[in-house]
Design an enzyme around this catalytic site. Sequence first.
Site, PDB file in Angstrom:
ATOM      1  N   SER A 109       0.876  -1.178   0.000  1.00  0.00           N
ATOM      2  CA  SER A 109       0.000   0.000   0.000  1.00  0.00           C
ATOM      3  C   SER A 109       0.913   1.228   0.000  1.00  0.00           C
ATOM      4  O   SER A 109       1.308   1.709   1.060  1.00  0.00           O
ATOM      5  CB  SER A 109      -0.901   0.003   1.236  1.00  0.00           C
ATOM      6  N   LYS A 114      -6.537   2.149  -2.909  1.00  0.00           N
ATOM      7  CA  LYS A 114      -6.269   1.437  -1.653  1.00  0.00           C
ATOM      8  C   LYS A 114      -6.281   2.407  -0.465  1.00  0.00           C
ATOM      9  O   LYS A 114      -6.870   2.133   0.583  1.00  0.00           O
ATOM     10  CB  LYS A 114      -4.924   0.721  -1.756  1.00  0.00           C
ATOM     11  N   LYS A 148      -0.412   5.010   8.229  1.00  0.00           N
ATOM     12  CA  LYS A 148       0.243   5.422   6.977  1.00  0.00           C
ATOM     13  C   LYS A 148      -0.783   5.576   5.852  1.00  0.00           C
ATOM     14  O   LYS A 148      -0.794   6.571   5.124  1.00  0.00           O
ATOM     15  CB  LYS A 148       1.282   4.366   6.592  1.00  0.00           C
TER      16      LYS A 148
HETATM   17  P1  NAD Z   1       4.818  -6.746   7.504  1.00  0.00           P
HETATM   18  O1  NAD Z   1       5.466  -5.689   8.311  1.00  0.00           O
HETATM   19  O2  NAD Z   1       4.277  -7.957   8.178  1.00  0.00           O
HETATM   20  O3  NAD Z   1       5.831  -7.253   6.361  1.00  0.00           O
HETATM   21  C1  NAD Z   1       6.753  -6.432   5.707  1.00  0.00           C
HETATM   22  C2  NAD Z   1       7.971  -7.275   5.393  1.00  0.00           C
HETATM   23  O4  NAD Z   1       8.892  -6.488   4.622  1.00  0.00           O
HETATM   24  C3  NAD Z   1       8.739  -7.725   6.661  1.00  0.00           C
HETATM   25  O5  NAD Z   1       8.992  -9.116   6.612  1.00  0.00           O
HETATM   26  C4  NAD Z   1      10.047  -6.915   6.607  1.00  0.00           C
HETATM   27  O6  NAD Z   1      11.157  -7.604   7.179  1.00  0.00           O
HETATM   28  C5  NAD Z   1      10.207  -6.742   5.113  1.00  0.00           C
HETATM   29  N1  NAD Z   1      11.046  -5.598   4.730  1.00  0.00           N
HETATM   30  C6  NAD Z   1      11.058  -4.358   5.252  1.00  0.00           C
HETATM   31  N2  NAD Z   1      11.957  -3.583   4.600  1.00  0.00           N
HETATM   32  C7  NAD Z   1      12.483  -4.362   3.623  1.00  0.00           C
HETATM   33  C8  NAD Z   1      13.439  -4.132   2.609  1.00  0.00           C
HETATM   34  N3  NAD Z   1      14.023  -2.939   2.434  1.00  0.00           N
HETATM   35  N4  NAD Z   1      13.761  -5.153   1.764  1.00  0.00           N
HETATM   36  C9  NAD Z   1      13.168  -6.387   1.918  1.00  0.00           C
HETATM   37  N5  NAD Z   1      12.277  -6.654   2.884  1.00  0.00           N
HETATM   38  C10 NAD Z   1      11.925  -5.645   3.712  1.00  0.00           C
HETATM   39  O7  NAD Z   1       3.678  -6.016   6.673  1.00  0.00           O
HETATM   40  P2  NAD Z   1       2.382  -6.698   5.974  1.00  0.00           P
HETATM   41  O8  NAD Z   1       1.267  -6.694   6.950  1.00  0.00           O
HETATM   42  O9  NAD Z   1       2.781  -7.926   5.278  1.00  0.00           O
HETATM   43  O10 NAD Z   1       2.039  -5.543   4.918  1.00  0.00           O
HETATM   44  C11 NAD Z   1       2.772  -5.388   3.714  1.00  0.00           C
HETATM   45  C12 NAD Z   1       2.065  -4.323   2.875  1.00  0.00           C
HETATM   46  O11 NAD Z   1       0.714  -4.754   2.607  1.00  0.00           O
HETATM   47  C13 NAD Z   1       1.944  -2.955   3.564  1.00  0.00           C
HETATM   48  O12 NAD Z   1       2.115  -1.940   2.607  1.00  0.00           O
HETATM   49  C14 NAD Z   1       0.547  -2.970   4.141  1.00  0.00           C
HETATM   50  O13 NAD Z   1       0.038  -1.662   4.305  1.00  0.00           O
HETATM   51  C15 NAD Z   1      -0.205  -3.771   3.084  1.00  0.00           C
HETATM   52  N6  NAD Z   1      -1.396  -4.505   3.551  1.00  0.00           N
HETATM   53  C16 NAD Z   1      -1.384  -5.191   4.736  1.00  0.00           C
HETATM   54  C17 NAD Z   1      -2.528  -5.891   5.114  1.00  0.00           C
HETATM   55  C18 NAD Z   1      -2.603  -6.684   6.409  1.00  0.00           C
HETATM   56  O14 NAD Z   1      -3.706  -7.109   6.792  1.00  0.00           O
HETATM   57  N7  NAD Z   1      -1.495  -6.926   7.099  1.00  0.00           N
HETATM   58  C19 NAD Z   1      -3.670  -5.883   4.296  1.00  0.00           C
HETATM   59  C20 NAD Z   1      -3.604  -5.210   3.082  1.00  0.00           C
HETATM   60  C21 NAD Z   1      -2.468  -4.514   2.717  1.00  0.00           C
END
Ligand code: NAD
Length: 306
Positions: free
Chosen positions: A97, A173, A242
Amino acid sequence: MSVVGFVGLGNMGRPMARNLRRADFEVVVFDVDTDVSAAFADEFGGTVAVGPADFAPAEIVVTMLPDGKVVADAILEADGGIASGLVAGAVVVDMSSSNPLDTRKLGDALAERGIGLVDAPVSGGIAGADSGELTLMVGGDDAAAIERVRPVLEVLGGRIVLTGPLGSGHAMKALNNFCGAASYAATAEALAIGQRFGLSAEVMLAVLNTSTGRSFNTEVVFAHEVVTGRYGTNFALPLLAKDVGIAASLAESSGLETPVVGLVAQRWAQARDALGPARDHSEAHKAWWDVVLTSPAAAGSAADGG
Ligand code: NAD
């Protein structure tokens, strides 16, 4: 089968990349937390990337990272950037997102290298990521690039909505999550006010859920996560803060009078600052008032492992 790079194996990315493996895609995975990528490869197979050159076989690279700044850093900057390892004609699909303004800048930078960009953020949470039934909001300026990545999108999503030009998926989104965050804030206020008047959260939700105040928040977030004291949606509070912040910046650029989005963004930023980065978004109400919304009966059964 074509090779797909997958960057970001967190709450959402891990089950999504696993679904690609189950659909017989070869994957090259990377997470900044190297234990996470190693554990993924152990369990599901695939190659762990140690540098940009490892992405060379990938015609498609999916990013599922916290925000657009992290995406731009991973693709263009860190260790020379993943883009430096990609062949011309490859397509990056940013499913995070992200802020649509960052997305357009990234699109320009990648176009200079002959690499395409499609934005395809998701809704449906962990459950949708797990089942492969996410709703995907797909933006892009190059219809051929969208068609090339469609087989990957079809594994990850149950509904693919083409939203328009590059960045439009990310804008959609942010605006969806603004609506969700506003409804959470309104429901939390109603429950807190009602409780001061002597109404219980359980009684209020029973009425809201069969009345016009009903929403995803009343039916799922409050009924199953807040009142039970579970607080386990696995959608982190800073991520939702965010998203509403992105919606507020889009509102500003629209030139319209939109006071609600600014206030909702302020409330969520306040919750993030007060509770810290590790909290579930369903806990936000704890930052706003000292009002307990967990039902004593549900709290008892949660403590019993129920
Ligand atoms: P999360 O924090 O669980 O996962 C993010 C991952 O990215 C982590 O494993 C972290 O170690 C990794 N990471 C961070 N910086 C990095 C880098 N520079 N290089 C490689 N890896 C890196 O987050 P999430 O819940 O999986 O969400 C991911 C995205 O999806 C976000 O943008 C969030 O807003 C969106 N989203 C989340 C949900 C939800 O329910 N969790 C639903 C829809 C959308």
